[in-house]
Design an enzyme around this catalytic site. Sequence first.
Site, mmCIF file in Angstrom:
data_model
loop_
_atom_site.group_PDB
_atom_site.id
_atom_site.type_symbol
_atom_site.label_atom_id
_atom_site.label_comp_id
_atom_site.label_asym_id
_atom_site.label_seq_id
_atom_site.Cartn_x
_atom_site.Cartn_y
_atom_site.Cartn_z
ATOM 1 N N ARG A 42 0.825 -1.201 0.000
ATOM 2 C CA ARG A 42 0.000 0.000 0.000
ATOM 3 C C ARG A 42 0.867 1.263 0.000
ATOM 4 N NH1 ARG A 42 -5.768 0.311 3.282
ATOM 5 N NH2 ARG A 42 -6.931 0.605 1.373
ATOM 6 N N PRO A 93 -13.002 -2.868 11.842
ATOM 7 C CA PRO A 93 -14.059 -3.671 11.223
ATOM 8 C C PRO A 93 -14.976 -4.328 12.254
ATOM 9 C CG PRO A 93 -12.003 -4.904 11.236
ATOM 10 C CD PRO A 93 -11.683 -3.531 11.767
ATOM 11 N N THR A 133 -13.360 5.459 13.300
ATOM 12 C CA THR A 133 -14.670 5.400 13.951
ATOM 13 C C THR A 133 -14.633 4.311 15.015
ATOM 14 O OG1 THR A 133 -15.698 6.076 11.893
ATOM 15 C CG2 THR A 133 -17.131 5.069 13.554
ATOM 16 N N PHE A 164 -15.849 12.596 8.597
ATOM 17 C CA PHE A 164 -17.185 12.514 7.992
ATOM 18 C C PHE A 164 -17.145 12.456 6.469
ATOM 19 C CE2 PHE A 164 -17.817 14.510 12.152
ATOM 20 C CZ PHE A 164 -18.802 13.692 12.683
ATOM 21 N N GLU A 167 -16.719 8.491 0.437
ATOM 22 C CA GLU A 167 -15.862 8.073 -0.668
ATOM 23 C C GLU A 167 -16.420 8.581 -1.991
ATOM 24 O OE1 GLU A 167 -14.803 3.913 -0.406
ATOM 25 O OE2 GLU A 167 -14.546 4.143 1.757
ATOM 26 N N ASN A 222 -23.812 8.431 11.042
ATOM 27 C CA ASN A 222 -23.948 7.344 10.064
ATOM 28 C C ASN A 222 -25.281 6.612 10.191
ATOM 29 O OD1 ASN A 222 -21.677 7.837 8.637
ATOM 30 N ND2 ASN A 222 -20.484 6.109 9.418
ATOM 31 N N CYS A 274 -18.863 1.332 6.048
ATOM 32 C CA CYS A 274 -19.158 1.893 7.369
ATOM 33 C C CYS A 274 -20.601 1.850 7.850
ATOM 34 C CB CYS A 274 -18.635 3.315 7.449
ATOM 35 S SG CYS A 274 -16.833 3.329 7.465
HETATM 36 P P1 NAD Z 1 -8.633 1.065 5.432
HETATM 37 O O1 NAD Z 1 -8.773 -0.380 5.680
HETATM 38 O O2 NAD Z 1 -8.734 1.612 4.050
HETATM 39 O O3 NAD Z 1 -7.243 1.582 6.008
HETATM 40 C C1 NAD Z 1 -6.736 1.205 7.257
HETATM 41 C C2 NAD Z 1 -5.230 1.011 7.125
HETATM 42 O O4 NAD Z 1 -4.677 0.822 8.414
HETATM 43 C C3 NAD Z 1 -4.814 -0.206 6.297
HETATM 44 O O5 NAD Z 1 -3.991 0.208 5.229
HETATM 45 C C4 NAD Z 1 -4.047 -1.093 7.308
HETATM 46 O O6 NAD Z 1 -2.942 -1.755 6.712
HETATM 47 C C5 NAD Z 1 -3.582 -0.076 8.304
HETATM 48 N N1 NAD Z 1 -3.269 -0.620 9.622
HETATM 49 C C6 NAD Z 1 -4.017 -1.418 10.421
HETATM 50 N N2 NAD Z 1 -3.384 -1.651 11.586
HETATM 51 C C7 NAD Z 1 -2.209 -0.987 11.543
HETATM 52 C C8 NAD Z 1 -1.129 -0.829 12.446
HETATM 53 N N3 NAD Z 1 -1.133 -1.376 13.663
HETATM 54 N N4 NAD Z 1 -0.085 -0.079 12.058
HETATM 55 C C9 NAD Z 1 -0.067 0.498 10.828
HETATM 56 N N5 NAD Z 1 -1.056 0.393 9.953
HETATM 57 C C10 NAD Z 1 -2.122 -0.339 10.298
HETATM 58 O O7 NAD Z 1 -9.737 1.776 6.365
HETATM 59 P P2 NAD Z 1 -10.452 3.185 6.125
HETATM 60 O O8 NAD Z 1 -11.590 3.023 5.173
HETATM 61 O O9 NAD Z 1 -9.422 4.217 5.881
HETATM 62 O O10 NAD Z 1 -11.108 3.414 7.540
HETATM 63 C C11 NAD Z 1 -10.323 3.734 8.672
HETATM 64 C C12 NAD Z 1 -11.233 4.181 9.795
HETATM 65 O O11 NAD Z 1 -11.925 5.370 9.408
HETATM 66 C C13 NAD Z 1 -12.315 3.185 10.167
HETATM 67 O O12 NAD Z 1 -12.497 3.242 11.558
HETATM 68 C C14 NAD Z 1 -13.546 3.703 9.467
HETATM 69 O O13 NAD Z 1 -14.719 3.363 10.147
HETATM 70 C C15 NAD Z 1 -13.340 5.186 9.520
HETATM 71 N N6 NAD Z 1 -13.987 5.959 8.436
HETATM 72 C C16 NAD Z 1 -13.955 5.519 7.147
HETATM 73 C C17 NAD Z 1 -14.524 6.264 6.121
HETATM 74 C C18 NAD Z 1 -14.515 5.804 4.703
HETATM 75 O O14 NAD Z 1 -15.141 6.458 3.873
HETATM 76 N N7 NAD Z 1 -13.841 4.735 4.335
HETATM 77 C C19 NAD Z 1 -15.080 7.508 6.426
HETATM 78 C C20 NAD Z 1 -15.076 7.944 7.742
HETATM 79 C C21 NAD Z 1 -14.525 7.154 8.744
HETATM 80 C C1 UGA Z 2 -20.706 7.471 4.458
HETATM 81 C C2 UGA Z 2 -21.120 8.861 4.985
HETATM 82 O O1 UGA Z 2 -21.815 9.553 3.960
HETATM 83 C C3 UGA Z 2 -19.901 9.671 5.421
HETATM 84 O O2 UGA Z 2 -20.319 10.900 5.988
HETATM 85 C C4 UGA Z 2 -19.110 8.860 6.443
HETATM 86 O O3 UGA Z 2 -17.935 9.555 6.813
HETATM 87 C C5 UGA Z 2 -18.745 7.516 5.845
HETATM 88 O O4 UGA Z 2 -19.933 6.810 5.455
HETATM 89 C C6 UGA Z 2 -18.018 6.625 6.794
HETATM 90 O O5 UGA Z 2 -18.114 6.802 7.997
HETATM 91 O O6 UGA Z 2 -17.406 5.725 6.270
HETATM 92 P P1 UGA Z 2 -19.748 6.513 2.166
HETATM 93 O O7 UGA Z 2 -20.164 5.206 2.726
HETATM 94 O O8 UGA Z 2 -18.369 6.651 1.660
HETATM 95 O O9 UGA Z 2 -19.929 7.666 3.286
HETATM 96 O O10 UGA Z 2 -20.729 6.926 0.980
HETATM 97 P P2 UGA Z 2 -22.244 7.456 0.950
HETATM 98 O O11 UGA Z 2 -22.326 8.529 -0.050
HETATM 99 O O12 UGA Z 2 -22.751 7.768 2.294
HETATM 100 O O13 UGA Z 2 -23.026 6.214 0.359
HETATM 101 C C7 UGA Z 2 -23.223 5.034 1.123
HETATM 102 C C8 UGA Z 2 -24.160 4.101 0.397
HETATM 103 O O14 UGA Z 2 -25.491 4.606 0.396
HETATM 104 C C9 UGA Z 2 -23.806 3.880 -1.075
HETATM 105 O O15 UGA Z 2 -24.000 2.538 -1.409
HETATM 106 C C10 UGA Z 2 -24.790 4.778 -1.786
HETATM 107 O O16 UGA Z 2 -25.047 4.353 -3.093
HETATM 108 C C11 UGA Z 2 -26.010 4.632 -0.916
HETATM 109 N N1 UGA Z 2 -26.951 5.772 -1.025
HETATM 110 C C12 UGA Z 2 -26.577 7.020 -0.676
HETATM 111 C C13 UGA Z 2 -28.255 5.539 -1.457
HETATM 112 O O17 UGA Z 2 -28.639 4.408 -1.769
HETATM 113 N N2 UGA Z 2 -29.131 6.597 -1.528
HETATM 114 C C14 UGA Z 2 -28.770 7.860 -1.182
HETATM 115 O O18 UGA Z 2 -29.622 8.780 -1.263
HETATM 116 C C15 UGA Z 2 -27.458 8.073 -0.739
#
Ligand code: NAD
Ligand code: UGA
Length: 476
Positions: A42, A93, A133, A164, A167, A222, A274
Site C-alpha cells: 500500500r 471492522p 470510527t 465525515f 468516498e 452514520n 461503514c
Molecule cells: P482502510 O482499511 O482503508 O485503512 C486502514 C489502514 O490501516 C490499512 O492500510 C491497514 O494496513 C492499516 N493498519 C491497520 N493496523 C495498523 C497498524 N497497527 N499499524 C499500521 N497500519 C495499520 O480503512 P479506512 O476506510 O481508511 O477506515 C479507517 C477508519 O476510518 C475506520 O475506523 C472507518 O470506520 C473510519 N472511516 C472511514 C470512512 C470511509 O469512507 N472509508 C469515512 C469515515 C470514517
Molecule cells: C458514508 C457517509 O456519507 C460519510 O459521511 C461517512 O464519513 C462515511 O460513510 C463513513 O463513515 O465511512 P460513504 O459510505 O463513503 O460515506 O458513501 P455514501 O455517499 O454515504 O453512500 C453510502 C451508500 O449509500 C452507497 O451505497 C450509496 O449508493 C447509498 N446511497 C446514498 C443511497 O442508496 N441513496 C442515497 O440517497 C445516498
Amino acid sequence: SNFTVKRIGCIGAGYVGGPTMSMIAKYCPHIDVYIFDLNQTRINAWNSDNLPIYEPGLDEIVQERRGKNLFFTTDYTEAVIKSDVVFLSVNTPTKHYGLGKGRQADLKFIELCARQIRDSVKTGHKIIVEKSTVPIKTAMAVSRILKTSSDSQATFDILSNPEFLAEGTAVKDLENPDRVLIGGENPAAIKILADVYANWVKREQIIQTNLWSSELSKLVANCFLAQRISSINAVSAICEATGANVNEVAHAVGMDKRIGSRFLQASVGFGGSCFQKDILNLTYLAEHYHLKEVADYFYGVISMNDWQKQRFAQKVVHKLFNTVSSKKLSVLGFAFKKDTGDTRESSSIFICSKLVEERAYLNIYDPKVSELQIMDDIMRVMNDAYDGDFSAHLDTTPESEMVRRCVKVIKDPYECVKDTHAVLIMTEWDEFKTYDWKKMYDSMKKPAFLFDGRNILDHSKLEEIGFDVYSIGVAE
Ligand code: NAD
Ligand code: UGA
C-alpha cells in the site's frame, strides 16, 4: 506551553488516512505530514503514479505535496516517534469471531497502535487523535494503555476527531467540511488541533465536545444517514405496490426544509464499509447498556436494507419468467457507489451471489474495480468467509468453482451486455447515462430486460427502444 506542531504522523494509509493527511499537507505547508502503514504494498502504491485508492482530485494533491511535506512510509520512527500529533486511522471492522461476533467493532488495531506508542515513545508530549470510527469510551482504553509505561517520561493528550468524508467525494468533503468535530478533555490540546484545521476551515465550523459526545456523534451521523436510505427504500416498495413514484415522493417530501432533499435516492440498498458496521456497533453498545428497544430501533435500518437487496434479486428472477438458470445477465457497476473503486459491502456482491445461486451466468463490468476484486468478493460471500480469511483453501471449494464457471468480468460495457437477457444497473456511474442504449438493445437476447437499481436512466426512452424496464419504486 510552547508546544508547536511541526510534524504530524498518521497510522493507517487507507481511504481516510491518505486523503485526510494529503489535505492537511496541502493547506499546512509549514507542517510535515508522515503517513505510516504496515502494508508495504500500500505504501509503495501511495509513492507511485498509481495510488491505491481512486478519489477524484486526489492524484493532483498527492503529486503536488509528496516529497515536499507529505511522506508515505513504513518507517515508524519518522512517522510516529518524531511527530507532535499522531492520528490513529486504522481500520475498525466488525468483529468476526468470539464475543460480539458480527456486531461489535474489533478494536485490536487501535489497541495495538496504543501499545506500540506506549512502548516506543519515551519522552516529550504528544497529542493522539482518534480518527478511526470507534465505540464510545475507546479513548478511555487508549488513555489507560498509554499511561501504563513503567520507564517513560512521555505525556499524552487524547482527542477524538472523527471523519465525515464520503468516498468518491473525499477531496471535496475535506476541502469544505460541514463541520470538524473535536472531542477532548484538555482545551489546550483541542486548540492545537483546531488551529491545524483553521488553516482552511472556518472557525465556526470547528466544534468542540467532550470525548464521549464526539465518539458517539460519529456513529449517530452514520445511523441517521443510513436510516434515510432505508426509509426511502421502504417507501419504494409501497410505490411499486400502489402506483406512486418514489422519485416524485422523495422530491415532494424533501422540499420540506425540515426534512431536506439530500440522501433520499431510492436504491438497490446501501453499501460501503461503514454504514452497516457502525449501526451494528451502536446497537451492540445499546444492548450492552441494557437498552434493547434502542438497539431494535436502529437494527431495523439494516433489516430494511437486507430486504431491499433481496427484493431486487428476487424481482430479476421473477420478471425473467421465474428462472434465470443458464441465462446470461449483465451487471453494470460493482463498486458500492460511483466514483470509487471500493466494493466493501457493495449491494452488487450480494445480488450477484444470489443470482449465481440461481444458476445464472453473469457478465460484470465496472469502470474502476479489478477482476480480481470482483471474483474475490463474490467467492467470499458464497463461501461465507470474511475479509481477512480469503486463502488458498477457499479457492477450491465447490462454491468458488461455481463462481469461476458462472462469472465473467468484462472490460468493455458493450461486450458485457452483448447476448445477455437482462441488464442490471447496480452503481450510479455517470458513464452509464451516456451509452448508446439502442446499440446495447440490438445486441441483446429478446425480450431484453433492464433493471435500473439506481433510477439513473431515461426509462421512457429505453421503453421506446424496446426494453422491458423495471426500476426501484416505480409501479409497473
Ligand atoms: P482502510 O482499511 O482503508 O485503512 C486502514 C489502514 O490501516 C490499512 O492500510 C491497514 O494496513 C492499516 N493498519 C491497520 N493496523 C495498523 C497498524 N497497527 N499499524 C499500521 N497500519 C495499520 O480503512 P479506512 O476506510 O481508511 O477506515 C479507517 C477508519 O476510518 C475506520 O475506523 C472507518 O470506520 C473510519 N472511516 C472511514 C470512512 C470511509 O469512507 N472509508 C469515512 C469515515 C470514517
Ligand atoms: C458514508 C457517509 O456519507 C460519510 O459521511 C461517512 O464519513 C462515511 O460513510 C463513513 O463513515 O465511512 P460513504 O459510505 O463513503 O460515506 O458513501 P455514501 O455517499 O454515504 O453512500 C453510502 C451508500 O449509500 C452507497 O451505497 C450509496 O449508493 C447509498 N446511497 C446514498 C443511497 O442508496 N441513496 C442515497 O440517497 C445516498
